[in-house]
Scaffold this active site. Structure first.
Site, PDB file in Angstrom:
ATOM      1  N   SER A   1       0.829  -1.201   0.000  1.00 41.65           N
ATOM      2  CA  SER A   1       0.000   0.000   0.000  1.00 41.65           C
ATOM      3  C   SER A   1       0.869   1.258   0.000  1.00 41.65           C
ATOM      4  O   SER A   1       1.720   1.430  -0.864  1.00 41.65           O
ATOM      5  CB  SER A   1      -0.949  -0.039   1.202  1.00 41.65           C
ATOM      6  OG  SER A   1      -1.903   0.998   1.137  1.00 41.65           O
ATOM      7  N   MET A   2       0.713   2.130   1.010  1.00 39.23           N
ATOM      8  CA  MET A   2       1.472   3.373   1.077  1.00 39.23           C
ATOM      9  C   MET A   2       2.970   3.106   1.179  1.00 39.23           C
ATOM     10  O   MET A   2       3.786   3.959   0.812  1.00 39.23           O
ATOM     11  CB  MET A   2       1.004   4.196   2.277  1.00 39.23           C
ATOM     12  CG  MET A   2       1.711   5.531   2.448  1.00 39.23           C
ATOM     13  SD  MET A   2       1.073   6.433   3.874  1.00 39.23           S
ATOM     14  CE  MET A   2       2.237   7.797   3.954  1.00 39.23           C
TER      15      MET A   2
ATOM     16  N   ASP B   1     -10.092  -2.785  -8.525  1.00 43.33           N
ATOM     17  CA  ASP B   1      -9.487  -2.175  -7.337  1.00 43.33           C
ATOM     18  C   ASP B   1      -8.767  -0.892  -7.752  1.00 43.33           C
ATOM     19  O   ASP B   1      -7.881  -0.911  -8.595  1.00 43.33           O
ATOM     20  CB  ASP B   1      -8.488  -3.170  -6.718  1.00 43.33           C
ATOM     21  CG  ASP B   1      -7.928  -2.649  -5.405  1.00 43.33           C
ATOM     22  OD1 ASP B   1      -8.037  -1.444  -5.153  1.00 43.33           O
ATOM     23  OD2 ASP B   1      -7.394  -3.468  -4.642  1.00 43.33           O
TER      24      ASP B   1
ATOM     25  N   HIS C   1      -7.549  -5.711  -0.215  1.00 42.39           N
ATOM     26  CA  HIS C   1      -6.386  -4.827  -0.140  1.00 42.39           C
ATOM     27  C   HIS C   1      -5.420  -5.206   0.991  1.00 42.39           C
ATOM     28  O   HIS C   1      -4.206  -5.196   0.808  1.00 42.39           O
ATOM     29  CB  HIS C   1      -6.845  -3.382   0.040  1.00 42.39           C
ATOM     30  CG  HIS C   1      -5.739  -2.389   0.003  1.00 42.39           C
ATOM     31  ND1 HIS C   1      -4.980  -2.153  -1.130  1.00 42.39           N
ATOM     32  CD2 HIS C   1      -5.234  -1.564   0.959  1.00 42.39           C
ATOM     33  CE1 HIS C   1      -4.078  -1.244  -0.881  1.00 42.39           C
ATOM     34  NE2 HIS C   1      -4.203  -0.861   0.380  1.00 42.39           N
TER      35      HIS C   1
END
Length: 1034
Positions: free
Chosen positions: A681-682, A945, A991
């Site tokens: 993710s980030m 997504d 996710h």
């Protein structure tokens, strides 16, 4: 390094000061952490005293005066109150407050040689900073000292105050009324005249509408407090009484006039004929190390807003907020009536005999009124001494009619009304709690807990769980019988496959024991650990723990207040403390107040992100499977980070990227193997920023070959390299899909407990989270006509990020051009979001992030040293590491948010205020700032997504962004969750839950063991078609 702001002196004015021409607010960086202090301090200024005399300092330095001229190109200076944030002086430790003459800027560096002119302020009375530099600062000093030492007031005399509504004049008016003088005041507007009457002025007039000379002839003064000079001074000389005193404080009527236009005094001969005293006084005559002596004044009396004589200085509490800026006076600050004996007598300058007489008269008056008195309560518990040596013991006088007064004979605050003060609440004790019965004290805990559990289960169910009962025909049950059921059985299919029916349950049971399965299977193929692995987690999996030791935060010391059960407990039991701890300074983006009150740091070690709570894993599956390949702490590290901080501040405060660099270099030195970076993710943005930082001169200083030498592979799991839509809605209104898809009752409780304004305010203090705003604008995300990921039969384009539904269509589900208008594309939405966040957050975004789409090779090369662009794959190029590989592993097939419907309702006031003119750092911003008429957003679903919708990983194969030709593999994992597993089991691709996917874990194990060739490009979506529709060329 912090972003500093100061008022710079640009040009000497010939008349009036023009903003942006003579003075301008400028921003510049100040290295407060390493600038030499030479025994001095760094101060974060809290308040500044801006006064008329400063105009006289805007002159040619060759012209001499009592105050030095300002220096062109430098910040102006004035009296300031500031907090010490860094110190090399024992006299001024960190967190202490300092008063003195310094630059008008946000942060000031004061060297040790200058500290002797400063004073440490204890402020035990808790006065506002504005009061310390205003009514209790230079304005108060000037008014008090001049009024008593030059004016020498006597009860019954008349004083004329020009510019009486000004900072000094308004205090003189109040002091004069307290001393029993008749007050005549002039001002330049009707509003100011009304304000002077509120202060108690006997005669107040607008000099622009009425004749000053005629007013003074009717009210000849004994004392003139001169703030304006010019013709008014001439009028006073003509009308003032014999032996009058003139206090020369200022001449504002003359400051902006050229020398040949200044007024020439005509009546100066009256100074001799009337034997007048004419004396001036500037604040430079005071000791700069003693702004006011507050410590000797009784704090409880100070809070009542009274004036005390303390060491020949003025101690005024709340006076600036009481009467400055023309606010209404709070109860308890009205002037005592002159008929009250002793109430208007001066605290200073009385003989002991006169004081005793006043005191006796006051006591007699108090005795006469005792018939209506119910009781008296001591206020301080000890007497206070007056200048004449007498002592007064202030008491609270409670009358039968419910009112309260302050009893302090021989003082100006005698019989001040306290009816609405905090003392009333202190006097009236709370009502006793009623005796509870047995049934009230005992609870049916089990039954109540069961009911709450059922309610919560309904509360967090998507949609309305009772809606399916709406069409239930209860009447049919009256005719139900078993014969009817048996007659229908033959119609059922007799070819039912029982194995298929039970398959989901079997798969779930099999999946419950898959902790090390993937790792063991990879090991069975003969693969062994090859490279050291460093995990860079995302927001959800980056635990933050409290290091605060203040009483409010101490219960959560070393507890993870983000990504743990302790977070839930803190939000429920101490929400305000949790919010304060999680917030950052809106200007620096670092810990508020330097971390002295609240300090939050990223939890360290593998345990920091292995699980959210017992039973709810995050990275645990990946760690278990790598452990099956003999990985341990020696070659497997997890580098968590404080994701609230901008990436630049991550290095400034935590030295995060330096530590990451040293760990990678250590891995090569010890194991003689390159490192594999695994991000989620980030964390993908963090890695991308690191790859540029580590090479850049002046930052990581690794040079252009560092990545090629040290990094073998980068595994980018569900990376948000082009941003996520929820970042846009979260910053705009504190909303996202997670907050709108619970049912109405859940929404109600969420808004009552932690409403969207509170959430948005918290989000807007996190500069790091802004890195996930959408990048590339319309060229990537589409326009009003179409978007790259639009379906062929789409009725609305995904190119509009925000849709606004007019209020008249709020109760219809119809979606067309009439019911949804206006619509904002990505370019418009970025501007709209920035217009609705505070200017401090706009500056924070501008200083740390860039969201454009760069196609110019020269500018992309220039971005190698521009850290704002390093987290945008559309503005930077990948490192020169041709042997390095990037594996992008994404989930697909699960609905997620892509754009938003906002319903336009009534205008609401949130906590975002944008002072002055609109400020926006983006080129596309307009000059209009409007308050958003927002209601709850409704997320528009899109099948792909959004973290992978735009090809942030496939298109870096383009030479412009990937000049070294790094191998980039895009591997999509289809979301096929197991029915009986709340986390989806080993076939999920959600996710976060994708970290437990068997397909993903096998890919990570293959790459870590040096068999990355087994991971191939694999697509389930149309992402390649979407990539082709992006406007790569202008």
């Amino acid at each position: 390094m912090v972003l500093n702001r100061g008022i710079i002196f640009l040009e000497i004015p010939s008349a009036e000061v023009v903003p942006s021409k003579h003075l301008k607010l400028k921003e510049y960086e100040t290295d407060i952490d390493s600038v030499p202090l030479n025994g001095g301090v760094v101060v974060k200024n809290k308040a500044v005293s801006l006064d008329p005399y400063m105009k006289g300092r805007m002159r040619d330095p060759k012209v001499q005066s009592y105050a030095p001229a300002y220096t062109l190109g430098k910040p102006i200076d004035a009296f300031i109150i500031g907090e010490v944030v860094r110190s090399e002086s024992d006299a001024f430790p960190v967190s202490s407050f300092i008063y003195g003459f310094s630059s008008v800027e946000e942060y000031s560096v004061i060297e040790g040689s200058r500290l002797e002119t400063f004073k440490r302020i204890e402020n035990k009375e808790g006065l506002p900073f504005s009061s310390l530099v205003g009514a209790a600062g230079m304005s108060g000093q000037t008014a008090w000292w001049s009024f008593y030492n030059i004016g020498k007031p006597k009860k019954g005399e008349t004083i004329f105050v020009s510019a009486a509504a000004g900072a000094v004049g308004q205090i003189v008016v109040q002091l004069a009324k307290r001393e029993g003088l008749k007050v005549v005041g002039s001002a330049g507007s009707d509003d100011k005249v009304a304000f002077l009457k509120e202060l108690g002025a006997d005669v107040a007039f607008n000099y622009k509408k009425e004749n000053t000379l005629e007013i003074l002839k009717s009210n000849p003064p004994n004392i003139y407090f001169d703030n304006v000079g010019g013709e008014v001074l001439d009028n006073v000389l003509e009308t003032i009484q014999k032996f009058g005193r003139i206090i020369a404080c200022g001449a504002v009527s003359q400051y902006n006039l050229p020398a040949d236009q200044k007024y020439r005094l005509k009546n100066y001969v009256f100074i001799v004929g009337k034997e007048l005293t004419y004396q001036g006084k500037s604040t430079h005559g005071f000791s700069s190390t003693e702004p006011l002596s507050l410590n000797s004044a009784p704090p409880a009396v100070l809070r009542l807003g009274v004036c005390l004589a303390v060491d020949d200085h003025l101690a005024i509490a709340e006076m600036s907020s009481v009467k400055q800026r023309r606010k209404a006076a709070p109860t308890g600050l009205e002037m005592p009536k002159e008929s009250n004996s002793g109430s208007s007598s001066s605290v200073k300058g009385k003989g002991k005999g006169k004081a005793r007489k006043d005191r006796a008269d006051a006591e007699a008056h108090a005795a006469a009124s005792s018939a209506v008195s119910s009781s008296r309560v001591p206020l301080l518990g000890h007497p206070i001494s007056l200048d004449d040596g007498t002592q007064v013991d202030p008491q609270v006088h409670m009358l039968d009619d419910g009112r309260m007064q302050l009893s302090a004979p021989s003082t100006p605050w005698h019989e001040v009304d306290l009816s609405d003060s905090f003392l009333t609440a202190l006097h009236n004790p709370p009502a006793p709690s009623p005796q509870r019965t047995f049934w009230q004290t005992r609870r049916l805990f089990f039954l109540l807990g069961g009911l709450i559990g059922i309610f919560c289960g309904w509360l967090f169910t998507e949609g309305d769980p009772l809606a399916s009962l709406a069409g239930l025909d209860l009447d049919s049950f009256s005719t139900f019988d078993m014969h009817t059921l048996l007659s229908d059985l033959p119609s059922l299919s007799l070819n039912m496959n029982v194995s298929e029916l039970l398959a989901p349950g079997r798969e779930w049971l099999k999946a419950t024991n898959t902790g090390f399965t993937v790792g063991r299977e990879v090991h069975a193929r003969g693969q062994k650990k090859e490279h050291s692995v460093i995990i860079i987690p995302g927001i959800v999996s980056s635990g933050l723990e409290s290091w605060s030791t203040t009483p409010a935060a101490a219960p959560f010391f070393r507890k993870r207040i983000w990504a743990s059960t302790a977070m839930l407990r803190a939000i429920v039991t101490q929400k305000d403390t949790w919010v304060a701890a999680m917030s950052l300074d809106e200007h620096t983006g670092l810990d508020p107040d330097g971390g002295r009150e609240y300090k939050v740091r990223a939890a360290q070690g593998i345990d920091a992100a292995s699980s959210f709570m017992p039973g709810y894993w995050i990275w645990q599956k990946v760690i278990e499977n790598l452990a099956a390949l003999e990985y341990d702490h020696n070659d497997l590290q997890l580098f968590s980070y404080d994701w609230r901080l901008s990436y630049f501040n991550l290095e400034v405060r935590d030295r995060y990227f330096s530590r990451l660099k040293y760990q990678i270099e250590f891995n090569l030195a010890v194991n003689n193997k390159k490192t594999v970076l695994v991000s989620h993710s980030m964390g993908g943005l963090v890695v991308l920023w690191f790859l540029k930082w580590v090479e850049a001169e002046g930052f990581g200083n690794g040079g252009p070959e560092w990545c090629e030498k040290h990094i073998n592979d980068w595994v980018n799991i569900a990376g948000t390299l082009l941003g996520v839509p929820k970042a846009m809605s979260a910053l705009l209104s504190g909303e996202m899909r997670d907050t709108v898809e619970i049912n109405a009752a859940g929404v109600y409780l969420l808004e009552r407990y932690f409403n969207r304004n509170e959430r948005a305010k918290l989000f807007r203090s996190w500069a790091g989270a802004a890195s996930m705003m959408l990048k590339g604008g319309n060229d990537v995300w589409g326009d009003e006509e179409s978007a790259p990921d639009d379906k062929h039969n789409a009725t609305l384009s995904g190119g509009n990020i925000f849709y606004f539904r007019p209020e008249i269509y709020s109760n219809t589900s119809e979606i067309n051009e009439r019911t949804v208008d206006p619509n904002l594309t990505m370019n418009d939405a970025s501007t709209y979001v920035l217009e609705h966040v505070p200017t401090s957050y706009q500056r924070m975004i501008h200083m740390n992030h860039s969201f454009g789409f760069e196609r110019d090779p020269e500018k992309i090369a220039e971005n190698d040293v521009r850290h704002q662009a390093w987290a945008n794959p559309l503005e930077v190029r990948l490192p020169k590491a041709p042997s390095m590989s990037i594996y992008c592993l994404y989930g697909t097939g699960k609905e997620t948010e892509r754009s938003y419907f906002y319903q336009q309702g009534g205008y609401e006031r949130d906590e975002v205020t944008i002072p002055g003119n609109p400020v926006c750092e983006e080129d596309s911003c307009t000059n209009v700032t409007m308050r958003a008429p927002l209601d709850m957003p409704l997320s528009r679903r899109s099948w792909i997504d959004s973290s992978v919708t735009m090809v942030d990983t496939h298109e870096p194969k383009r030479p412009l962004y990937n000049p070294a030709g790094i191998k980039v593999v895009t591997h999509e994992i289809k979301h096929e969750p197991l029915a009986f597993d709340v986390r989806g089991g080993p076939t999920t691709a959600d996710h976060v839950d994708i970290l437990g996917s068997s397909e993903l874990n096998e890919a990570v194990c293959d790459i870590a063991t040096g068999h990355g060739g087994r991971v191939k490009d694999h697509f389930h979506s149309d992402i390649k078609k979407y990539a082709a529709k992006i406007k790569w060329e202008k």
